[in-house]
Design an enzyme around this catalytic site. Structure first.
Site, short mmCIF file in Angstrom:
data_model
loop_
_atom_site.label_atom_id
_atom_site.label_comp_id
_atom_site.label_asym_id
_atom_site.label_seq_id
_atom_site.Cartn_x
_atom_site.Cartn_y
_atom_site.Cartn_z
N HIS A 13 38.26 -18.61 -31.54
CA HIS A 13 38.97 -17.83 -32.55
C HIS A 13 40.44 -18.23 -32.52
O HIS A 13 40.93 -18.83 -31.56
CB HIS A 13 38.86 -16.33 -32.26
CG HIS A 13 39.50 -15.98 -30.95
ND1 HIS A 13 38.84 -16.15 -29.75
CD2 HIS A 13 40.74 -15.54 -30.65
CE1 HIS A 13 39.66 -15.81 -28.77
NE2 HIS A 13 40.81 -15.44 -29.28
N ALA A 14 41.14 -17.86 -33.56
CA ALA A 14 42.60 -17.97 -33.60
C ALA A 14 43.12 -16.73 -34.31
O ALA A 14 42.34 -15.86 -34.72
CB ALA A 14 43.04 -19.25 -34.32
#
Length: 692
Positions: free
Chosen positions: A612-613
């Protein structure tokens, strides 16, 4: 006169209602017997000085009744200056540490004996205790000939120590010119950091961050900045070059505040210090999540904490989960950032919270091993109490009836969470609809609100509205005071209005849609929303979070993927989302960069990773993809490698993906199910195992 006696007199002077022995015993941390002896001595003092004695109100407690003239005479009598009295041990310890760390003159023990009016043996004992207190900060006090007492330790640790020491010693740090309203400990602080300096810093806060809010965040930020400025002006600087190379993600308002501080105090050629102060102050900000690692850890911990506290207390907190999770997520994110540099907030309401919300406090406390495992640091009781406030607020929301008989506004300078707790308690206990929680700087807004009266945790002046001063936590004495206040102003009572939240109705209708039609229902959802709006019905979209099976499409499930390394694996699992334009190329690079910088934190369970970011790194919409790995891939995690299954999550806000996160947390705790997923052969088999 003893300092405790003076505090006791002030307690009665500023209370309009009787105070019980139990309340006094709890506040002054004395036995009831000792407290009664204190009361007897106080009455003797009143008689000797021609003041009325304390009256006993049957079944309620003690009350001091006297004319305004007598009150003024008593205040004049007990008023004192820090230089004229012998200090308590805590006050002496505070004076000692500040004189050594912030004073401009050399400090010698023989001079302190004379200044503090104490014997050498007493001062020796004070120094022994002080040295013991400083050990946990890896700071020590050295006595050097001709130099006197000096601190030995890293400058970063010394600054943190001073901030922590003041916060633990001073219950409520305020900027007031009136000596009678300053505690002795505050007067000690102003000896070494002038009130004028603090006011200049506070003014800059008002100009660059917020002119209206007045809460713990503001007070802590102003206090730490004052400490930093004094140390820097005394030629005590950060020597480590690490800060000059560190990339900061501080908010724009914090950067503007720090730049204004540098301009106001004519600080130049101090890039190292600029980066240091910007970073530390940004960790105080509960609204900011500076890195991807904090973002996901805050999400996971807040969800797990809610589940744990609900299981421990059997209180259905999940009914209020949307707002509760949002508040916890913001607080925990800030906490994660602060703990990197051993900065934890002091909570002036800690003991009151522990006493009044003991069950919830103990439930939160029992979850701290999970925090410690992630943070590699011990949570303080103060931080546990802050977390408890969020749950206590939700408890009040759960208990309250949905009808109100009065309208009011709450003035609270202890922070939004504490103000909200007070407002929810007022709703629950007295059917009071609180229209707003304001700070003392926002009093003018009251004129624009349709309210009957004002409740405040600080002393203020209000015209044309009945006012009641309360403690932030409602106790038995406060309940009696509020009941009497409402009875006195019963003419303001309003007819109750029924309030409807149609979230559950909306959710039930959507479920019916899903069962009755196989067609795409997005348009029908929108039409249904229009119908609800037309009928003035409320929809809480935060409670309508999609399930994992609603988001994970067949084409986003990759089976038996081969990858040479973790970077290639992240790239492959994210490709379906990139293809659908749910994420951008930048999002993929941000995921890789984050692991490069912070290590394998995305490996959240045995053989399980969540790539994820942050939303602003290139997340266009909510999306999820997953890949099983033919041969496990090493991420460098000591316990959970190799990764055999990896999810890629694209989230655009802090709440729409929470059901997905809950599902993944369940997967962390179900190793058998995880192993079944890894060995599945088809997409249908994978879905059946995952969703069930």
């Amino acid at each position: 006169m003893k300092d405790r006696t003076i505090k006791l007199i002030r307690k009665f002077l500023y209370s309009d209602f009787p105070i019980s022995i139990d309340t006094l015993s709890e506040e002054f941390q004395l036995s009831k017997r000792t407290m009664r002896n204190e009361i007897n001595q106080l009455n003797t003092y009143f008689i000797d000085n021609d003041f009325p004695v304390l009256q006993t109100i049957r079944g309620k407690g003690l009350r001091l009744t006297m004319t305004e003239q007598k009150k003024e005479a008593l205040i004049e009598l007990i008023g004192r200056d820090v230089h004229d009295e012998i200090l308590t041990r805590d006050e002496r310890l505070l004076d000692l540490i500040l004189s050594i760390s912030l004073g401009k003159k050399k400090v010698f023990l023989y001079q302190k004996e004379e200044e503090l009016q104490i014997s050498k043996s007493t001062l020796d004992e004070d120094m022994r205790r002080l040295r013991q207190l400083l050990t946990k900060y890896t700071v020590e006090i050295l006595s050097i000939p001709k130099q006197g007492l000096v601190l030995n330790g890293k400058e970063r640790s010394i600054r943190t120590m001073i901030y922590s020491f003041i916060n633990k010693m001073v219950d409520n740090f305020t900027l007031t010119d009136e000596i009678k309203n300053q505690s002795v400990k505050q007067q000690i602080i102003f000896k070494y950091i002038s009130l004028e300096v603090f006011k200049k810093i506070d003014q800059i806060y008002g100009e660059s961050i917020s002119a209206s809010e007045d809460n713990l965040y503001r007070k802590n930020l102003v206090l730490f900045t004052g400490i930093w400025l004094t140390r820097f002006q005394n030629k005590q600087s950060i020597q480590s070059p690490d800060w000059s190379h560190k990339e900061t993600h501080a908010s724009q308002e914090i950067q503007e505040f720090v730049q204004a501080i540098f301009d106001k105090f004519s600080i130049q050629d101090a890039a190292n210090e600029y980066k240091y102060l910007t970073f530390i102050l940004d960790t105080f900000n509960p609204k900011n999540m500076s890195t991807s690692i904090e973002w996901v850890q805050a999400q996971l911990l807040s969800i797990q904490l809610i589940q744990h506290v609900e299981n421990e207390t059997h209180i259905p907190f999940t009914k209020k989960e949307a707002d509760l999770q949002e508040g916890l997520y913001q607080h925990i994110g800030s906490l994660l950032s602060r703990l990197r540099y051993d900065v934890q907030f002091a909570n002036p309401l800690k003991e009151t919270i522990k006493a009044n919300y003991d069950t919830i406090y103990r439930a939160v406390e029992s979850f701290t091993p999970e925090f410690n495992k992630v943070l590699k640091k011990q949570l303080t009781e103060d931080e546990i109490a802050f977390l408890t406030i969020h749950f206590s607020t939700s408890l009040s929301e759960l208990n309250q009836e949905l009808t109100y008989f009065y309208r009011a506004v709450v003035i609270c300078n202890h922070g939004l969470a504490t103000g909200k707790l007070l407002s929810e308690n007022l709703k629950e206990l007295f059917h009071i609809e609180v229209l707003a929680v304001l700070s003392s700087r926002e009093i003018e807004l009251i004129k624009k609100l349709d309210v009957d009266f004002v409740f405040s945790t600080v002393s203020i002046e209000i015209k044309n509205k009945p006012l009641l001063i309360l403690e932030p936590i409602i106790k038995e004495d406060s309940k009696e005071a509020i009941a009497a206040f409402l009875s006195q102003h019963s003419q303001y009572r309003r007819l109750s209005n029924e309030h409807r939240d149609s979230t559950q109705l909306f959710s039930d209708i959507l479920t019916l849609f899903d069962k009755k039609t196989s067609q795409k229902v997005e348009c029908q959802y929108q039409e249904l929303e229009k119908i609800f709006r037309k009928n003035h019905l409320t929809i809480n979209k935060r409670e309508l979070q999609p399930m994992i099976q609603d988001v994970l499409k067949d084409e986003n499930i990759l089976m038996n993927v081969e990858a040479k390394n973790w970077k290639e694996l992240i790239t492959k699992v994210s490709h379906p989302l990139l293809k659908e334009r749910i994420i951008t190329e930048n999002y993929i690079q941000a995921m890789i960069d984050s692991v490069d910088e912070y290590g394998p934190y995305i490996v959240i369970g045995k053989h399980l990773a969540l790539a994820h970011a942050r939303p602003e790194d290139g997340a266009n919409s909510l999306g999820l993809s997953v890949a099983t790995v033919k041969s496990g891939v090493e991420f460098g995690h000591e316990e959970n490698d190799p990764v055999k299954i990896i999810f890629c999550l694209s989230a655009v806000d802090s709440f729409s993906h929470l059901n997905i996160m809950r599902h993944l947390i369940d997967l962390i705790n179900d190793e058998e199910k995880l192993n079944q997923l890894v060995t599945t052969k088809t997409i249908d088999e994978f879905k059946q195992t995952l969703f069930n």
